[in-house]
Each structure stands twice: as C-alpha cells, then as structure tokens.
Design a protein around this motif. Structure first.
Motif, short mmCIF file in Angstrom:
data_model
loop_
_atom_site.label_atom_id
_atom_site.label_comp_id
_atom_site.label_asym_id
_atom_site.label_seq_id
_atom_site.Cartn_x
_atom_site.Cartn_y
_atom_site.Cartn_z
N PHE A 145 0.91 -1.26 -0.18
CA PHE A 145 -0.24 -0.09 0.05
C PHE A 145 0.80 1.25 -0.08
CE2 PHE A 145 0.79 -0.81 4.49
CZ PHE A 145 0.85 0.37 4.99
N ILE A 146 0.37 2.23 -0.47
CA ILE A 146 1.07 3.55 -0.72
C ILE A 146 1.20 4.24 0.99
CG2 ILE A 146 1.20 5.80 -1.64
CD1 ILE A 146 -0.03 4.74 -3.98
N ALA A 147 2.31 4.31 1.33
CA ALA A 147 2.61 4.53 2.72
C ALA A 147 2.59 6.39 2.67
CB ALA A 147 3.61 4.00 3.48
N ASP A 148 3.16 6.86 1.66
CA ASP A 148 3.29 8.35 1.59
C ASP A 148 3.67 8.57 0.25
OD1 ASP A 148 6.35 8.00 3.76
OD2 ASP A 148 6.22 8.54 1.71
N ALA A 149 3.54 9.89 0.17
CA ALA A 149 3.72 10.72 -1.25
C ALA A 149 4.25 12.00 -1.02
CB ALA A 149 2.72 10.24 -1.98
N ARG A 150 5.30 12.59 -1.55
CA ARG A 150 5.69 13.96 -1.06
C ARG A 150 6.38 14.50 -2.24
NH1 ARG A 150 9.65 11.48 3.48
NH2 ARG A 150 7.60 10.53 4.07
N GLN A 151 6.39 15.90 -2.32
CA GLN A 151 7.59 16.53 -3.31
C GLN A 151 8.79 16.72 -2.42
OE1 GLN A 151 5.90 17.06 -6.55
NE2 GLN A 151 7.43 18.06 -6.33
N ALA A 165 23.50 14.91 -8.72
CA ALA A 165 22.22 15.30 -7.65
C ALA A 165 22.56 16.63 -6.98
CB ALA A 165 22.24 14.21 -6.32
N PRO A 166 22.11 17.71 -7.82
CA PRO A 166 22.37 19.28 -7.33
C PRO A 166 21.37 19.56 -6.36
CG PRO A 166 20.80 19.06 -9.51
CD PRO A 166 21.49 17.63 -9.42
N SER A 167 21.81 20.53 -5.68
CA SER A 167 21.00 21.16 -4.62
C SER A 167 19.75 21.78 -5.42
CB SER A 167 21.63 22.30 -3.71
OG SER A 167 22.83 21.71 -3.11
N GLY A 168 18.51 21.82 -4.77
CA GLY A 168 17.42 22.17 -5.52
C GLY A 168 16.62 21.37 -6.39
N TRP A 169 17.21 20.13 -6.54
CA TRP A 169 16.59 19.22 -7.57
C TRP A 169 15.44 18.62 -6.81
CZ3 TRP A 169 18.67 13.64 -7.96
CH2 TRP A 169 17.75 12.95 -9.11
N GLN A 170 14.01 18.64 -7.57
CA GLN A 170 12.76 18.39 -6.97
C GLN A 170 12.30 17.07 -7.89
OE1 GLN A 170 9.90 21.49 -6.24
NE2 GLN A 170 11.40 22.80 -6.82
N VAL A 171 11.73 16.20 -7.00
CA VAL A 171 11.15 14.86 -7.31
C VAL A 171 10.01 14.79 -6.75
CG1 VAL A 171 13.62 13.95 -8.12
CG2 VAL A 171 12.61 13.59 -5.82
N TYR A 172 9.08 13.92 -7.30
CA TYR A 172 7.77 13.19 -6.41
C TYR A 172 8.17 12.01 -6.04
CZ TYR A 172 2.86 12.51 -5.71
OH TYR A 172 1.85 12.22 -5.07
#
Length: 224
Positions: A145-151, A165-172
C-alpha cells in the motif's frame, strides 16, 4: 580497480571505486563531477552537508545477503516535515543498492526497470497523477500500500553516485510498504520515473563496521 583522476577545479585526487558510477563529489572542494571518455566535467558545487545524527557514514561497511558492501555515496533530501538520507552501497560483486534512512527506519532498495512494473496505479503516478496514501497496489505478486507521497527537494550530496544530484533538484517521491516488511519506492522527475524495490532492515542485521561516532551515543554491541 579504483580509478584516480585529478579534480579539474582544485586538483585533488578523485577516486572512482565503481566503473558503473559516473558521478562523484570532490571530497576537497565539493565540486560535482561527471566522468566520461573526455575526462571529468564540472556541474557546480554541492552545498555543505547540514548537521544530522545519522550513525551511517561514507566508509561504513556491512554485509547483506552474504555479500559485503561499503557505503560510498549519499543524497540528502528534504520535504515540508523533515529530511531523510539515501546512502549508496557498493557490493563486492560490483552491484549497488540504496539504504534509505528516515526517522530511525531503514529501507534497503535496489533499482528495477520501471518498464517491468505492471501496476496501473504506479504507471498512472509515473505519468503525473497524484498518489493516494493508503491505496493498495499489486506488485510482482505482492500486495503493498502507498505509505506516503511527497514533493522532495535535494539538499546536497556526497561521494560516488549514479547521477548528478544538484541542490534544489525536485522529485515526486512515493513510498510503498507491505505487511511482510517488503517496500518499494517510485521517484518521478518530470516525465521520467525510477523504481526501487526491497525490504525494511535494521542496522544490526547489516553487521555494520565503521559507524559514525556521535557524542552522547554509545556504539551498540553489534558494531563494536
């Protein structure tokens, strides 16, 4: 065999232990580097690592599944309610895995081709849909089951990595959990999705050596 190259920014010796990992943060000047046939290219400067109380550190050694490993890299992520570490493990056979560390829990994850994932739920999330916490997912014959999801926002990185992996890189980031200790993680970066699968572990079962010394914290017996 390790590859030694001079950092193009400061001249320090930069060591690549794995031929499969193209990215490295210079230990001396924190320049983010990418290796190719043409040499080392620079991709900015990694931010300073913030203080944390993780007992794991680069250079820690352990054993999993009968194979020894070394911790050779880290990415530090943040989100609205906190932060977590993802440590890169290099195994004796040249394979790699990630040790995710958050709130005292550890997830040992290996990357798998997302094309092998048949879950319609995860495929929809990879295409841009929002994950629903608590939703059940059938994954390779197991129910999770999906336990969490976050930006998530990359704070900084160190050591050897399979990517810059640069500072400020955003992933979901979406984490999944199963009743038997199984876990999985999906990271969506724009239209690209990466998928990881594994299990929850404890530090004790990894038989760690070279844990970080933290003032006021006694090393556990299994690490002595």
């Amino acid at each position: 065999m390790s590859l030694h190259l001079p950092c193009p920014n400061c001249g320090a010796d930069v060591v690549f232990r794995s031929p499969a990992l193209p990215s490295r943060v210079c230990d001396a000047c924190r320049t983010m580097l990418v290796r190719s046939d043409a040499g080392l290219a620079q991709f900015g400067i990694a931010a300073a690592l913030p203080f944390d109380v993780s007992p794991v550190q680069i250079g820690m050694r352990g054993t999993e599944g009968g194979q020894s490993f070394d911790v050779i890299g880290r990415v530090r992520w943040s989100w609205t309610d906190g932060a977590w570490n993802e440590w890169l493990l290099l195994f004796a056979d040249g394979g790699t895995a990630w040790l995710g560390e958050a709130m005292g829990q550890f997830m040992l994850l290996r990357e798998h081709a997302f094309g092998d994932v048949r879950s319609t739920t995860l495929r929809a999330i990879a295409k841009g849909e929002a994950a629903q916490v608590g939703q059940k997912v059938e994954l390779f014959g197991r129910r999770l089951f999906i336990a969490d999801a976050r930006q998530a926002l990359c704070i900084t990185a160190e050591g050897e990595l399979p990517f810059v992996a640069p500072s400020g890189w955003q992933v979901y980031n979406v984490d999944l959990r199963g009743a038997d200790g199984a876990c999985a993680s999906l990271q969506r970066d724009g239209k690209t999705a990466s998928f990881y699968q594994g299990r929850y572990v404890t530090l004790a079962e990894l038989a760690p050596r070279g844990l970080r010394a933290i003032e006021g914290w006694a090393l556990p017996d299994y690490a002595a």
